[in-house]
Design an enzyme around this catalytic site. Structure first.
Site, short mmCIF file in Angstrom:
data_model
loop_
_atom_site.label_atom_id
_atom_site.label_comp_id
_atom_site.label_asym_id
_atom_site.label_seq_id
_atom_site.Cartn_x
_atom_site.Cartn_y
_atom_site.Cartn_z
N TRP A 90 54.88 111.11 16.57
CA TRP A 90 56.06 110.98 17.44
C TRP A 90 57.25 111.59 16.68
CZ3 TRP A 90 59.68 106.31 17.45
CH2 TRP A 90 60.52 106.33 18.56
N ASP A 93 52.20 101.50 13.52
CA ASP A 93 53.03 101.49 14.71
C ASP A 93 52.14 101.16 15.91
OD1 ASP A 93 54.83 101.91 16.73
OD2 ASP A 93 55.56 103.84 16.00
N ALA A 104 52.55 100.69 19.67
CA ALA A 104 53.47 100.81 20.81
C ALA A 104 52.76 100.68 22.15
CB ALA A 104 54.20 102.14 20.74
N LYS A 139 56.18 98.98 26.55
CA LYS A 139 55.21 99.54 27.47
C LYS A 139 54.31 98.47 28.08
CE LYS A 139 56.51 103.60 25.64
NZ LYS A 139 57.33 103.90 24.49
C1 LMR Z 1 57.87 108.78 24.04
O1 LMR Z 1 57.28 109.18 23.04
O2 LMR Z 1 58.08 109.47 25.04
C2 LMR Z 1 58.35 107.34 24.07
O3 LMR Z 1 58.00 106.68 22.90
C3 LMR Z 1 59.78 107.23 24.41
C4 LMR Z 1 60.68 107.72 23.33
O4 LMR Z 1 61.59 106.95 22.98
O5 LMR Z 1 60.55 108.84 22.84
#
Ligand code: LMR
Length: 394
Positions: free
Chosen positions: A127, A208, A210, A243
Site C-alpha cells: 500500500w 497490517d 485491514a 472495511k
Molecule cells: C486503499 O488502499 O484504497 C484503501 O486502503 C484506502 C486508502 O486510504 O488508501
C-alpha cells in the site's frame, strides 16, 4: 514561516477518487479507492451497525472522555476477533486508534521509541501509504520481493531470499490477508517458512490487518497472523474496522503488541497510552463502541457475520465472473489469477498507458499500477470491463 512550505505530492489513490468524482460520464466505473460497494454502487451502513447505533443513541449518557487506551470492551472484543483463542489476553497490550492507518502510525512510533535505528522491511509492492508514513516518521526502510508481475503470483523464492538479509531487531511488515495491492496471499506453509526465518534472524513482525473477513473468511484470514503471534516472541498488529464493519469515516482501529514475555506487558501498555496522549490524546469512541456492542450481542454479531459473509461471497463471484469473461474474450487463461486472488484488490498487469486509456476512453478508473477494486464492479459492469481490457490491449 509557512512560506517555507513546499507543496506535498498528492496521494495517488485519493487523487483518483477526486478525478472520478469530477468525471461527468454517467457510465463511469470506479475501481479505485478500497471501499466496498454493493451491486447498486453504494457503500451501505451494515444492518448490525445501524442497530448498534440506535441502541447506543438510547443508552449513551455522556460524551465525557473514556481513556487513553479507549474502551476496554473494544480491546477485548478485537483481541478475541483477531487472535481467537491462539493467544492469551494477558500477553496483549493494546490501544484503540483512529483507523488502521492510525494503528500503523502508532506502531511505527512505538518501534521508533524502542529502537530508532531499526529498519522496516516492506513488501514490493505494498500500500503506497506504508512507505510514505515510514519515511515521514523517519525510520529506515528496505523492500523484500513479494509479487511477480509476469506470473501475477507471489515470488516466494525472492521473498525468502530478501528476508534472509534481515538483521536482528529489524521489523518485517506483513499483510495478514487480502494483500494490498495484489490480492496474492501467503499459504499456511509459506507463513510457517516466514516465521522460521524471522525466528532465526531475530526479526519483529508488524502485521497490517485491514480486510479480515474479505478473503477466505473471518477465521481463515487471521490464521497466518495467529501463527505468527503465537510463535514469535513479539508481534505488533494494526487492525482496522473500516472495511469489515463498513465504518470507514468513524476511524476505528486498534494497535496490539503480543508479548510472549508477560512481564513486558505493563511497560508496553504505558508506552502505547503515552503515544496516544502525545499524538491525539483520546482515540475516537463512536466506531469502537459500535464494534463492542455488536461483538457482545449474540443477535447483532450473528447478523454482522452473515452480512460480511455475503459481501465476501459477492466479491468472490465477481472475481470468478471477471476471470471467465476474460478467458472467453482473450482465448487464454492469463487472467485466471483474478479468481484465485482474495480480497478487494488484484493487479491486472496493465501498463500505466493502458490504465490511462481505460480511464480516458472507457471511464474505467483504477490505480496507476493497474490495481483494481473488485468490489467496484457488479455483474453488469464485469463484461464492460472485460471488453475494455481486451480493446486496450492488456
Ligand atoms: C486503499 O488502499 O484504497 C484503501 O486502503 C484506502 C486508502 O486510504 O488508501
Amino acid at each position: 514561516m509557512l512560506n517555507a512550505l513546499k507543496p506535498q505530492p498528492a496521494d495517488k489513490i485519493l487523487t483518483l477518487m477526486k478525478l472520478y468524482r469530477s468525471d461527468t460520464r454517467t457510465d463511469k466505473i470506479d475501481l479505485g479507492v478500497g471501499v466496498y460497494k454493493n451491486a447498486a454502487g453504494e457503500t451501505p451502513v451494515m444492518r448490525a451497525v445501524k442497530a448498534a447505533e440506535k441502541k447506543w443513541w438510547q443508552e449513551e449518557k455522556t460524551k465525557s472522555y473514556v481513556g487513553l487506551a479507549g474502551d476496554p470492551a473494544f480491546s477485548d472484543a478485537m483481541i478475541a476477533l483477531v487472535l481467537g483463542d491462539k493467544v492469551s489476553q494477558e500477553t496483549v497490550a493494546a490501544v484503540a486508534t483512529p483507523g488502521g492507518t492510525g494503528a500503523f502510525r502508532q506502531a511505527l512510533e512505538l518501534v521508533k521509541l524502542a529502537n530508532p535505528s531499526t529498519k522496516i522491511w516492506i513488501s514490493s509492492p505494498t500500500w503506497p501509504n506504508h512507505p510514505s508514513i515510514i519515511n515521514y516518521v523517519g525510520i529506515n526502510i528496505a523492500e523484500y520481493r513479494y509479487f511477480n508481475n509476469d506470473t501475477r503470483a507471489i515470488d516466494f523464492e525472492g521473498m525468502i531470499e530478501d528476508l534472509g538479509n534481515i538483521r536482528s531487531g529489524d521489523v518485517v511488515l506483513l499483510h495478514a490477508c487480502c494483500h494490498n495491492p495484489t490480492g496474492a496471499n501467503l499459504t499456511q506453509a509459506q507463513w510457517s517458512e516466514v516465521i522460521t526465518l524471522m525466528q532465526q534472524n531475530g526479526a519483529i513482525p508488524l502485521i497490517d490487518l485491514a480486510y479480515q473477513g474479505f478473503g477466505d473468511g473471518l477465521e481463515e484470514d487471521a490464521a497466518g497472523l495467529r501463527m505468527v503471534a503465537s510463535e514469535m516472541p513479539e508481534t505488533l498488529i494494526g487492525a482496522s474496522c473500516s472495511k469489515n464493519f463498513g465504518i470507514y469515516r468513524e476511524r476505528t482501529g486498534i494497535l496490539m503488541a503480543v508479548l510472549q514475555d508477560k512481564s513486558l506487558r505493563t511497560t508496553t501498555q504505558t508506552n502505547l497510552e503515552f503515544l496516544n496522549r502525545q499524538n491525539y490524546s483520546f482515540p475516537p469512541d463512536h466506531g469502537a463502541r459500535l464494534v463492542s456492542l455488536i461483538m457482545n450481542d449474540d443477535t447483532l454479531r450473528a447478523d454482522w457475520k452473515a452480512e460480511l459473509e455475503n459481501v465476501r461471497l459477492g466479491m468472490l463471484k465477481l472475481r470468478e465472473q471477471l476471470a471467465r469473461e476474460l478467458r472467453q474474450r482473450s482465448g487464454s487463461d492469463r487472467f485466471d489469477f483474478l479468481a484465485e486472488h482474495r480480497g478487494m484488490f488484484s493487479r491486472l498487469g496493465a501498463t500505466p498507458e493502458q490504465v490511462e486509456s481505460l480511464r480516458r476512453d472507457y471511464g474505467i478508473y483504477m490505480v496507476g499500477d493497474s490495481r483494481l477494486n473488485i468490489a467496484g464492479l457488479n455483474s453488469k459492469t464485469v463484461p464492460i470491463l472485460a471488453e475494455a481490457v481486451i480493446k486496450a490491449g492488456i
